[in-house]
Motif scaffolding. Structure first.
Motif, short mmCIF file in Angstrom:
data_model
loop_
_atom_site.label_atom_id
_atom_site.label_comp_id
_atom_site.label_asym_id
_atom_site.label_seq_id
_atom_site.Cartn_x
_atom_site.Cartn_y
_atom_site.Cartn_z
N PHE B 50 0.79 -1.07 0.26
CA PHE B 50 0.13 -0.07 -0.06
C PHE B 50 0.85 1.26 -0.18
O PHE B 50 0.49 2.41 -0.85
CB PHE B 50 -1.03 -0.04 1.32
CG PHE B 50 -2.14 -0.73 1.09
CD1 PHE B 50 -2.36 -2.03 0.46
CD2 PHE B 50 -3.42 -0.27 1.85
CE1 PHE B 50 -3.24 -2.88 0.33
CE2 PHE B 50 -4.70 -1.09 1.84
CZ PHE B 50 -4.78 -2.21 0.77
N GLY B 51 1.85 1.13 0.88
CA GLY B 51 2.62 2.49 1.02
C GLY B 51 3.54 2.68 -0.26
O GLY B 51 3.54 3.91 -0.78
N PHE B 52 4.08 1.39 -1.16
CA PHE B 52 4.57 1.67 -2.15
C PHE B 52 3.73 2.28 -3.39
O PHE B 52 4.06 3.21 -4.07
CB PHE B 52 5.33 0.39 -2.88
CG PHE B 52 6.00 0.40 -3.83
CD1 PHE B 52 7.32 0.88 -3.79
CD2 PHE B 52 5.80 0.37 -5.22
CE1 PHE B 52 8.38 0.93 -4.66
CE2 PHE B 52 6.66 0.30 -6.16
CZ PHE B 52 7.95 0.65 -6.10
N VAL B 53 2.68 1.77 -3.33
CA VAL B 53 1.74 2.43 -4.36
C VAL B 53 1.23 3.76 -4.05
O VAL B 53 1.12 4.62 -4.89
CB VAL B 53 0.38 1.64 -4.36
CG1 VAL B 53 -0.94 2.15 -5.24
CG2 VAL B 53 0.47 0.11 -4.69
N GLY B 54 1.13 4.07 -2.75
CA GLY B 54 0.54 5.45 -2.38
C GLY B 54 1.85 6.13 -2.76
O GLY B 54 1.65 7.47 -3.18
N ALA B 55 3.21 5.94 -2.56
CA ALA B 55 4.15 6.67 -2.56
C ALA B 55 4.43 6.96 -4.00
O ALA B 55 4.79 8.04 -4.46
CB ALA B 55 5.47 6.22 -2.07
N THR B 56 4.28 5.78 -4.87
CA THR B 56 4.45 6.12 -6.30
C THR B 56 3.33 7.05 -7.00
O THR B 56 3.65 7.98 -7.96
CB THR B 56 4.23 4.78 -6.96
OG1 THR B 56 4.81 3.83 -6.25
CG2 THR B 56 4.98 4.94 -8.21
N ALA B 57 2.18 6.95 -6.45
CA ALA B 57 1.06 7.69 -6.87
C ALA B 57 1.21 9.14 -6.64
O ALA B 57 1.24 10.32 -7.24
CB ALA B 57 -0.17 7.42 -6.20
N ALA B 58 1.77 9.47 -5.21
CA ALA B 58 2.16 10.67 -4.76
C ALA B 58 3.13 11.62 -5.74
O ALA B 58 3.25 12.75 -5.98
CB ALA B 58 2.55 10.95 -3.36
N ARG B 59 4.11 10.57 -6.22
CA ARG B 59 5.28 11.08 -7.12
C ARG B 59 4.69 11.34 -8.73
O ARG B 59 5.45 11.90 -9.15
CB ARG B 59 6.41 10.10 -6.91
CG ARG B 59 7.59 10.41 -6.09
CD ARG B 59 8.19 9.14 -6.03
NE ARG B 59 8.96 9.07 -7.47
CZ ARG B 59 10.04 9.49 -7.69
NH1 ARG B 59 10.91 10.33 -6.91
NH2 ARG B 59 10.66 9.40 -8.90
N VAL B 65 -3.85 11.70 -9.91
CA VAL B 65 -3.25 10.58 -9.16
C VAL B 65 -2.44 10.99 -8.12
O VAL B 65 -2.37 10.38 -6.97
CB VAL B 65 -2.61 9.75 -10.26
CG1 VAL B 65 -1.87 8.57 -9.54
CG2 VAL B 65 -3.34 9.21 -11.39
N SER B 66 -1.46 12.16 -8.16
CA SER B 66 -0.79 12.50 -7.23
C SER B 66 -1.53 13.16 -6.24
O SER B 66 -1.15 13.02 -5.06
CB SER B 66 0.24 13.84 -7.79
OG SER B 66 0.91 14.39 -6.99
N TRP B 67 -2.65 13.87 -6.45
CA TRP B 67 -3.43 14.49 -5.23
C TRP B 67 -3.92 13.13 -4.38
O TRP B 67 -3.89 13.10 -3.21
CB TRP B 67 -4.76 15.11 -5.88
CG TRP B 67 -4.23 16.45 -6.50
CD1 TRP B 67 -3.06 17.19 -6.17
CD2 TRP B 67 -4.97 17.12 -7.48
NE1 TRP B 67 -3.02 18.14 -6.94
CE2 TRP B 67 -4.01 18.41 -7.52
CE3 TRP B 67 -6.16 16.81 -8.29
CZ2 TRP B 67 -4.76 19.31 -8.70
CZ3 TRP B 67 -6.60 17.99 -9.18
CH2 TRP B 67 -5.77 19.12 -9.37
N LEU B 68 -4.41 12.19 -5.15
CA LEU B 68 -4.97 10.99 -4.37
C LEU B 68 -4.05 10.44 -3.55
O LEU B 68 -4.37 10.07 -2.30
CB LEU B 68 -5.32 10.09 -5.37
CG LEU B 68 -6.57 9.22 -5.28
CD1 LEU B 68 -7.78 10.29 -5.13
CD2 LEU B 68 -6.91 8.03 -6.18
N GLY B 69 -2.63 10.37 -4.00
CA GLY B 69 -1.65 9.78 -3.31
C GLY B 69 -1.49 10.65 -1.88
O GLY B 69 -1.30 10.31 -0.81
N ARG B 70 -1.31 12.03 -2.32
CA ARG B 70 -1.04 12.97 -1.20
C ARG B 70 -2.17 12.95 0.12
O ARG B 70 -2.02 12.90 1.35
CB ARG B 70 -0.67 14.35 -1.63
CG ARG B 70 0.65 14.39 -2.07
CD ARG B 70 0.66 15.71 -2.95
NE ARG B 70 1.90 15.58 -3.86
CZ ARG B 70 3.08 16.03 -3.98
NH1 ARG B 70 3.32 16.41 -2.71
NH2 ARG B 70 4.10 15.91 -4.52
#
Lengths: 268, 294
Positions: B50-59, B65-70
């Motif tokens: 989850f963390g990897f997906v979240g961090a990749t999304a935030a980047r 997608v970036s907003w969603l991750g952040r």
């Protein structure tokens, strides 16, 4: 029933003033806000007193851990390890049952089984251990030049500590200590979910939020309200600690001052 | 368990204790330690995912997608943690049941929320009312794992996001100069190197995850806290062959020791891992290793 009436009835419910019976059906938003807010009294009480008392013990622990003498260092290290290495939840349970069995032999321990004193003691030890570790880290990073300058001026022992080392330690530790304070306030929500009972339904904010969620099967109202209260509390803590931070750094050029960064995380 | 345990009243202290500690309910107690370890073993990799997906999304360079991750990182970090645990279990449960309800009973017209009740049709209940006991327990455990993974995933996303940004920029530029695409740079340069930068944060997170496991008790799982309270309470001779006073203090002392030991072991293991990962890295730690070897 008007919201003002609800406030009068339940505003101080958590400390036993006002209406005895909690609302049982037809919960209004107002009741949610008032009762959960009333519970915040306990969260603030636990947080404030644990922080103030913990500050003193944390300083002692940090000095003990930094001491070259094993007699002082070992106990401080052990204390910090025990309270940082185990879950706060288990610490609450353990302390409660220890007090309970002490109470059966010594009546003196009677108040210790109530949350207001027993849980406060656990929180006090816990925050002392965490802050002690923070202060220890800061103590290790006091610039060598500062200490040498103090030596050159002929300051030694207690005056050197009080006037040179301690202020710098505090200044360096403050951003981390702010996070510890926020984190401690969050941790106060654990009190009534561990061994300590809420007598006569006098609980903290999470206790009431949980009460509403259980009764209405709807977590989407009470928990966001709880979150809102905690965000407000966090902002207040950040503001107060920010003022202290500004005071501690008043001699440092504005651009070089460490900024407080809210970095919450973690569960203990 | 032992053959001499048939009549506990006649036994000496040591023998009595050996019988007492091997009763069926104590076996459940020991089993619950395994439950905690299983929870950790399952949750840690899922949360890391989850963390990897979240961090990749935030980047990501795609703004939504970036907003969603952040947003994912920010929301979970801002709120007291147990509130999240209490909230998510009910919310997830209702979400799953609502989803199944919409799929399985489209002809159902009554509102789902009737006053303070949450009503779905019988086929949509999770687990089904007719399901055996173990299905209920497993479902509860699954919800707990999922909740832990969501919350710790956000923490891990935050750590990994920082670690990805900490990989020296020059190395990424070098990769680009060699003509690698963004995807290739990410997988061949950033990901292999970020672990070292992520390790301090991740090991901190692991410690926190260990210390969060007693919260299982709040989620209604029969975990070690539950059993310690059950077994430690005063037992009279009417209900058990092994009457004793209030021993909860000793049970919780055992839990305390268990957690302290586990923390100590993890500290040692993570220290070793840090040394391994530091090999050949352009950091102070890596340099110290190189000097020591030379």
């Amino acid at each position: 029933m008007s919201c003002w009436q609800t406030l009068q009835d339940y505003g101080l419910r958590s400390i036993g003033i006002g209406e005895r019976l909690l609302p049982r059906s037809d919960f209004t938003i107002c009741e949610h806000f008032v009762l959960i807010g009333s519970g915040m009294i306990w969260n603030i009480y636990f947080g404030v007193f644990a922080l103030i008392s913990g500050f003193a013990l944390a300083t002692v622990l940090a000095l003990g851990k930094a001491s070259p003498r094993a007699v002082l260092r070992k106990p401080a290290e052990a204390f910090i390890f025990v309270f940082r290495g185990s879950p706060l939840f288990i610490q609450f349970f353990f302390a409660y049952f220890v007090f309970l069995s002490l109470k059966s032999t010594h009546p003196f321990f009677d108040p210790f089984t109530s949350a207001w004193l027993g849980a406060l003691i656990v929180l006090f030890f816990n925050t002392s251990a965490y802050s002690g570790e923070i202060f220890y880290g800061a103590l290790q990073s006091v610039p060598k030049g500062d200490v040498e300058a103090a030596d050159a001026y002929g300051l030694t022992g207690w005056p050197r500590f009080r006037r040179i080392i301690w202020p710098t330690t505090l200044r360096l530790a403050w951003p981390a200590y702010t996070n510890e304070a926020i984190f401690l306030f969050h941790a106060t929500t654990l009190v009534y979910f561990s061994g300590f009972p809420a007598r006569q339904q006098r609980g903290d904010a999470l206790y009431y939020a949980n009460y509403f969620a259980d009764k209405t099967f709807n977590p989407f109202v009470p928990y966001p309200i709880l979150a809102l209260y905690f965000i407000l509390l966090t902002l207040v803590v950040i503001w107060i600690f920010g003022r202290v931070n500004a005071r501690l750094n008043r001699h440092v050029p504005k651009t070089a001052r460490p900024r407080l960064r809210y970095r919450p995380n973690l569960i203990r | 368990m032992f053959s001499y345990c048939t009549d506990p009243d006649t036994l000496g202290r040591a023998a009595w204790l050996s019988c007492y500690l091997t009763t069926g309910s104590h076996m459940s107690f020991y089993w619950s330690f395994v439950k905690v370890l299983v929870l950790l073993a399952i949750t840690a990799p899922i949360a890391l995912g989850f963390g990897f997906v979240g961090a990749t999304a935030a980047r990501s360079h795609v703004a939504p997608v970036s907003w969603l991750g952040r947003l994912y990182i920010a929301i979970v970090r801002g709120v007291p943690d147990i509130a999240f645990f209490l909230f998510f279990v009910i919310a997830l449960d209702q979400l799953f049941e609502y989803g199944r309800h919409r799929l399985m009973c489209p002809e159902w017209t009554d509102p789902i929320r009737q006053g303070s009740d949450f009503i779905v049709c019988a086929q949509a209940k999770l687990p089904l009312g007719t399901a055996p006991e173990w299905v209920h327990e497993t479902y509860g455990f699954f919800l707990a794992v999922f909740t832990f993974a969501i919350v710790f995933g956000a923490f891990a996303a935050n750590v990994l996001f920082g670690a990805m940004n900490a990989v020296p920029r020059a190395q990424q530029e070098t990769a680009e100069a060699y003509g690698m695409t963004r995807r290739q740079t990410f997988w061949r340069v950033v990901v292999p190197q970020m672990w070292l930068y992520a390790l301090p944060g991740l090991s901190n997170l692991w410690m926190v995850l260990i210390k969060a496991t007693p919260l299982l008790f709040l989620l209604g799982i029969e975990d070690i806290v539950y059993w310690a309270r059950e077994l430690g309470g005063t037992k009279t001779a009417r209900f058990t062959d092994y009457p004793h006073g209030d021993w909860r203090m000793w049970y919780f002392l055992a839990l305390l020791v268990f957690y302290l030991g586990f923390t100590k072991l993890s500290e040692i293991a993570l220290g070793k891992l840090t040394t391994r990962l530091s090999h050949g890295q352009a950091t102070t730690g890596g340099e110290a290793l190189r000097k020591a070897a030379a």
